[in-house]
Design an enzyme around this catalytic site. Structure first.
Site, PDB file in Angstrom:
ATOM      1  N   ARG A 120       0.818  -1.200   0.000  1.00 51.42           N
ATOM      2  CA  ARG A 120       0.000   0.000   0.000  1.00 51.42           C
ATOM      3  C   ARG A 120       0.852   1.249   0.000  1.00 51.42           C
ATOM      4  O   ARG A 120       0.641   2.145  -0.787  1.00 51.42           O
ATOM      5  CB  ARG A 120      -0.925  -0.016   1.213  1.00 51.42           C
ATOM      6  CG  ARG A 120      -1.630   1.307   1.408  1.00 51.42           C
ATOM      7  CD  ARG A 120      -2.626   1.253   2.529  1.00 51.42           C
ATOM      8  NE  ARG A 120      -3.453   0.088   2.434  1.00 51.42           N
ATOM      9  CZ  ARG A 120      -3.770  -0.675   3.473  1.00 51.42           C
ATOM     10  NH1 ARG A 120      -3.315  -0.390   4.671  1.00 51.42           N
ATOM     11  NH2 ARG A 120      -4.551  -1.715   3.315  1.00 51.42           N
ATOM     12  N   TYR A 121       1.799   1.312   0.893  1.00 49.81           N
ATOM     13  CA  TYR A 121       2.737   2.443   0.915  1.00 49.81           C
ATOM     14  C   TYR A 121       3.853   2.129  -0.076  1.00 49.81           C
ATOM     15  O   TYR A 121       4.231   0.964  -0.232  1.00 49.81           O
ATOM     16  CB  TYR A 121       3.351   2.578   2.306  1.00 49.81           C
ATOM     17  CG  TYR A 121       2.387   2.882   3.410  1.00 49.81           C
ATOM     18  CD1 TYR A 121       1.902   4.174   3.588  1.00 49.81           C
ATOM     19  CD2 TYR A 121       1.981   1.889   4.295  1.00 49.81           C
ATOM     20  CE1 TYR A 121       1.031   4.454   4.634  1.00 49.81           C
ATOM     21  CE2 TYR A 121       1.115   2.172   5.336  1.00 49.81           C
ATOM     22  CZ  TYR A 121       0.643   3.456   5.506  1.00 49.81           C
ATOM     23  OH  TYR A 121      -0.215   3.731   6.537  1.00 49.81           O
ATOM     24  N   ARG A 124       6.858   0.097   1.621  1.00 48.84           N
ATOM     25  CA  ARG A 124       6.637  -0.976   2.593  1.00 48.84           C
ATOM     26  C   ARG A 124       5.713  -2.042   2.048  1.00 48.84           C
ATOM     27  O   ARG A 124       4.741  -1.720   1.376  1.00 48.84           O
ATOM     28  CB  ARG A 124       5.945  -0.427   3.862  1.00 48.84           C
ATOM     29  CG  ARG A 124       6.861   0.220   4.848  1.00 48.84           C
ATOM     30  CD  ARG A 124       6.105   1.232   5.702  1.00 48.84           C
ATOM     31  NE  ARG A 124       6.002   2.500   5.014  1.00 48.84           N
ATOM     32  CZ  ARG A 124       5.356   3.562   5.474  1.00 48.84           C
ATOM     33  NH1 ARG A 124       4.745   3.512   6.629  1.00 48.84           N
ATOM     34  NH2 ARG A 124       5.329   4.670   4.785  1.00 48.84           N
ATOM     35  N   CYS A 133      -2.209 -18.531  15.084  1.00 46.28           N
ATOM     36  CA  CYS A 133      -1.689 -17.821  16.243  1.00 46.28           C
ATOM     37  C   CYS A 133      -1.864 -18.734  17.447  1.00 46.28           C
ATOM     38  O   CYS A 133      -2.806 -19.518  17.476  1.00 46.28           O
ATOM     39  CB  CYS A 133      -2.476 -16.540  16.488  1.00 46.28           C
ATOM     40  SG  CYS A 133      -2.519 -15.473  15.046  1.00 46.28           S
ATOM     41  N   CYS A 137      -6.965 -13.662  19.421  1.00 44.47           N
ATOM     42  CA  CYS A 137      -7.417 -12.465  20.131  1.00 44.47           C
ATOM     43  C   CYS A 137      -8.806 -12.118  19.624  1.00 44.47           C
ATOM     44  O   CYS A 137      -9.022 -12.027  18.414  1.00 44.47           O
ATOM     45  CB  CYS A 137      -6.502 -11.283  19.832  1.00 44.47           C
ATOM     46  SG  CYS A 137      -4.780 -11.703  19.971  1.00 44.47           S
ATOM     47  N   CYS A 140      -9.103  -9.308  17.004  1.00 42.32           N
ATOM     48  CA  CYS A 140      -8.261  -9.378  15.802  1.00 42.32           C
ATOM     49  C   CYS A 140      -8.940  -8.696  14.602  1.00 42.32           C
ATOM     50  O   CYS A 140     -10.090  -8.976  14.283  1.00 42.32           O
ATOM     51  CB  CYS A 140      -7.988 -10.830  15.455  1.00 42.32           C
ATOM     52  SG  CYS A 140      -6.893 -11.007  14.035  1.00 42.32           S
ATOM     53  N   ARG A 142      -7.981  -9.191  11.586  1.00 44.62           N
ATOM     54  CA  ARG A 142      -7.931 -10.107  10.442  1.00 44.62           C
ATOM     55  C   ARG A 142      -8.728 -11.371  10.710  1.00 44.62           C
ATOM     56  O   ARG A 142      -8.411 -12.441  10.210  1.00 44.62           O
ATOM     57  CB  ARG A 142      -6.475 -10.448  10.105  1.00 44.62           C
ATOM     58  CG  ARG A 142      -5.683  -9.226   9.727  1.00 44.62           C
ATOM     59  CD  ARG A 142      -4.520  -9.538   8.796  1.00 44.62           C
ATOM     60  NE  ARG A 142      -3.770  -8.324   8.553  1.00 44.62           N
ATOM     61  CZ  ARG A 142      -2.542  -8.087   9.003  1.00 44.62           C
ATOM     62  NH1 ARG A 142      -1.897  -9.014   9.688  1.00 44.62           N
ATOM     63  NH2 ARG A 142      -1.942  -6.943   8.753  1.00 44.62           N
ATOM     64  N   ASP A 301     -10.259  -1.033  14.757  1.00 46.01           N
ATOM     65  CA  ASP A 301     -10.878  -0.615  13.500  1.00 46.01           C
ATOM     66  C   ASP A 301     -12.284  -1.178  13.270  1.00 46.01           C
ATOM     67  O   ASP A 301     -12.914  -1.684  14.190  1.00 46.01           O
ATOM     68  CB  ASP A 301      -9.927  -0.847  12.327  1.00 46.01           C
ATOM     69  CG  ASP A 301      -9.583  -2.293  12.183  1.00 46.01           C
ATOM     70  OD1 ASP A 301     -10.470  -3.129  12.404  1.00 46.01           O
ATOM     71  OD2 ASP A 301      -8.422  -2.593  11.847  1.00 46.01           O
ATOM     72  N   ASP A 338      -6.104   3.374  11.410  1.00 41.75           N
ATOM     73  CA  ASP A 338      -5.868   2.796  10.091  1.00 41.75           C
ATOM     74  C   ASP A 338      -7.163   3.018   9.312  1.00 41.75           C
ATOM     75  O   ASP A 338      -8.205   2.477   9.678  1.00 41.75           O
ATOM     76  CB  ASP A 338      -5.549   1.301  10.246  1.00 41.75           C
ATOM     77  CG  ASP A 338      -4.424   0.871   9.339  1.00 41.75           C
ATOM     78  OD1 ASP A 338      -4.299   1.446   8.240  1.00 41.75           O
ATOM     79  OD2 ASP A 338      -3.681  -0.049   9.721  1.00 41.75           O
ATOM     80  N   LYS A 345      -2.459   4.620   7.515  1.00 41.96           N
ATOM     81  CA  LYS A 345      -2.545   5.072   8.902  1.00 41.96           C
ATOM     82  C   LYS A 345      -2.421   6.586   8.985  1.00 41.96           C
ATOM     83  O   LYS A 345      -1.606   7.172   8.295  1.00 41.96           O
ATOM     84  CB  LYS A 345      -1.426   4.421   9.718  1.00 41.96           C
ATOM     85  CG  LYS A 345      -1.568   2.906   9.830  1.00 41.96           C
ATOM     86  CD  LYS A 345      -0.421   2.307  10.596  1.00 41.96           C
ATOM     87  CE  LYS A 345      -0.500   0.792  10.678  1.00 41.96           C
ATOM     88  NZ  LYS A 345      -0.295   0.117   9.369  1.00 41.96           N
TER      89      LYS A 345
END
Ligand SMILES: *Cc1c(COP(=O)(O)O)cnc(C)c1O
Ligand code: SF4
Length: 382
Positions: A120-121, A124, A133, A137, A140, A142, A301, A338, A345
């Site tokens: 995206r950037y 990066r 994981c 969490c 999360c 995602r 988010d 974000d 961000k």
């Protein structure tokens, strides 16, 4: 390194694990194999609330539940609102849907030049190397793919991602992400880092991992050798609450530092868990004490099923305002949102300007400081 006065999670291990030896407890494979996944696994650990039970039935298929015995040992079983418990055990609030929630809130899938890599950037790229994981969490972002084995990155897909980076010289910074990249074996991590290191235009290799929190036993000497060999690796940890620090987490962090890693923490602001200045101050002091710099405080988010964790933006700004005056700059992270749809961000800062007036020299700007006192600053003209 500073000795930790905190207890090990071994000393607070729940009843079903009393017979586990120190060696078993210290093994990340043992921790993986003994993860708690279903309601009956919690017998002798804590009494599930009716709401948690209902959430298991309704939500666990959508986003799996898993806790390492280590993380479960940090839960205060008497407190249904324990910050560790709330991050790991489902609640029916997860099942509520709101029209503004997004399946892929950061449009990570649409900014993929090749599968499994978000670019995206300009400089990066995010490379997803695992969708697993140790602990899932509940907040999360995602959720849409993490914990779902059918979307896991294959070896070929990771190689294609690395080839894309190799032929895209504007990418100077690659972030290994997931899921949690440390779910992979040391050998796979070694191979991935070795291939990335052959790319001469890469300045920065980052690794985003929550293992120091959820499975600190994963930070083995063998892993540290791999990280050191390909260093410096910029490791972003994900501590959200001071109660996540125990002797094991401290040891993991210190081992990473000994291996030459540069540590930063990405905290997610979570309602009822860490959404007050005192908790964030205590967390950041802990992080600094052990050599991990608070990097981001992330606004939760617009992903599906995490709205109950969100705080008003104002709460984050109040925390930032408090931090600025009360902890050294090295302990003040950036507060970022974000933007939905892949906007990237943006940083939010409290408004310190309380007034502007003209003068014959230039504009006079009135600022307030962290104590609310006002000061005039004469700007120069262009
Ligand atoms: C957050 C993010 C990064 C890294 O951002 P930094 O601000 O450099 O830490 C890179 N790519 C994507 C898609 C991101 O969401
Ligand atoms: S460790 Fe990260 S990727 Fe894994 S469940 Fe937690 S927030 Fe999601």
């Amino acid at each position: 390194m500073m000795a930790s006065h905190l207890p090990s999670s071994y000393s607070t291990r729940p009843e079903p694990f009393v017979d586990a030896t120190r060696e078993q407890w210290a093994s990340w494979h043992w921790q993986h194999q003994h993860r708690l996944r279903k309601p009956s696994d919690f017998e002798g650990i804590l009494e599930l609330t009716d709401d948690e039970r209902a959430a298991f039935v309704g939500g666990a298929q959508r986003f799996r539940v898993a806790l390492t015995p280590h993380y479960a040992a940090l839960i205060d079983p008497r407190n249904p609102d324990c910050p560790i418990r709330r991050q790991a055990l489902p609640r029916t609030e997860e099942l509520r849907q709101f029209p503004f929630e997004l399946h892929d809130p950061l449009a990570e899938e649409t900014h993929m030049p090749v599968p499994g890599l978000t670019h995206r950037y300009p400089d990066r790229a995010l490379l997803y190397v695992s969708h697993h994981c140790p602990v899932y969490c509940r907040h999360c972002t995602r959720k849409r793919k993490v914990s779902n084995p059918s979307t896991a990155a294959s070896k070929g897909q990771i190689e294609a991602g690395i080839r894309y980076i190799a032929k895209t010289p504007q990418v100077r910074d690659v972030i290994l992400s997931g899921g949690d990249p440390l779910t992979l074996s040391d050998e796979r991590i070694d191979e991935i880092l070795a291939s990335l290191r052959t790319i001469s235009h890469l300045d920065v290799i980052r690794l985003g991992t929550r293992n120091p929190v959820t499975l600190p036993q994963r930070i083995t000497d063998g892993l540290c050798d791999v990280l050191q060999r390909h260093g410096p690796i910029y490791v972003n940890t994900h501590f959200n609450h001071p109660a996540e620090f125990c002797a094991d987490a401290v040891q993991a962090v210190e081992k990473l530092i000994d291996a030459g890693c540069v540590l930063g923490n990405q905290m997610v602001l979570l309602r009822g868990i860490n959404d007050d200045p005192q908790t964030v101050m205590t967390l950041n002091r802990r992080l600094l004490r052990h050599g991990c710099r608070p990097y981001y405080m992330l606004q939760c988010d617009m992903a599906q099923g995490i709205t109950h964790f969100r705080t008003p933006l104002k709460v984050g700004l109040e925390i930032m305002d408090h931090l600025r005056g009360n902890i050294g700059g090295v302990g003040v992270p950036d507060f970022v949102v974000d933007l939905p749809g892949g906007g990237g961000k943006v940083e939010l800062v409290p408004d310190y300007v309380v007034g502007r007036e003209r003068s014959e020299f230039g504009e006079v700007i009135r600022f307030r400081n962290f104590q609310g006192e006002e000061y005039a600053f004469v700007d120069v003209s262009e």
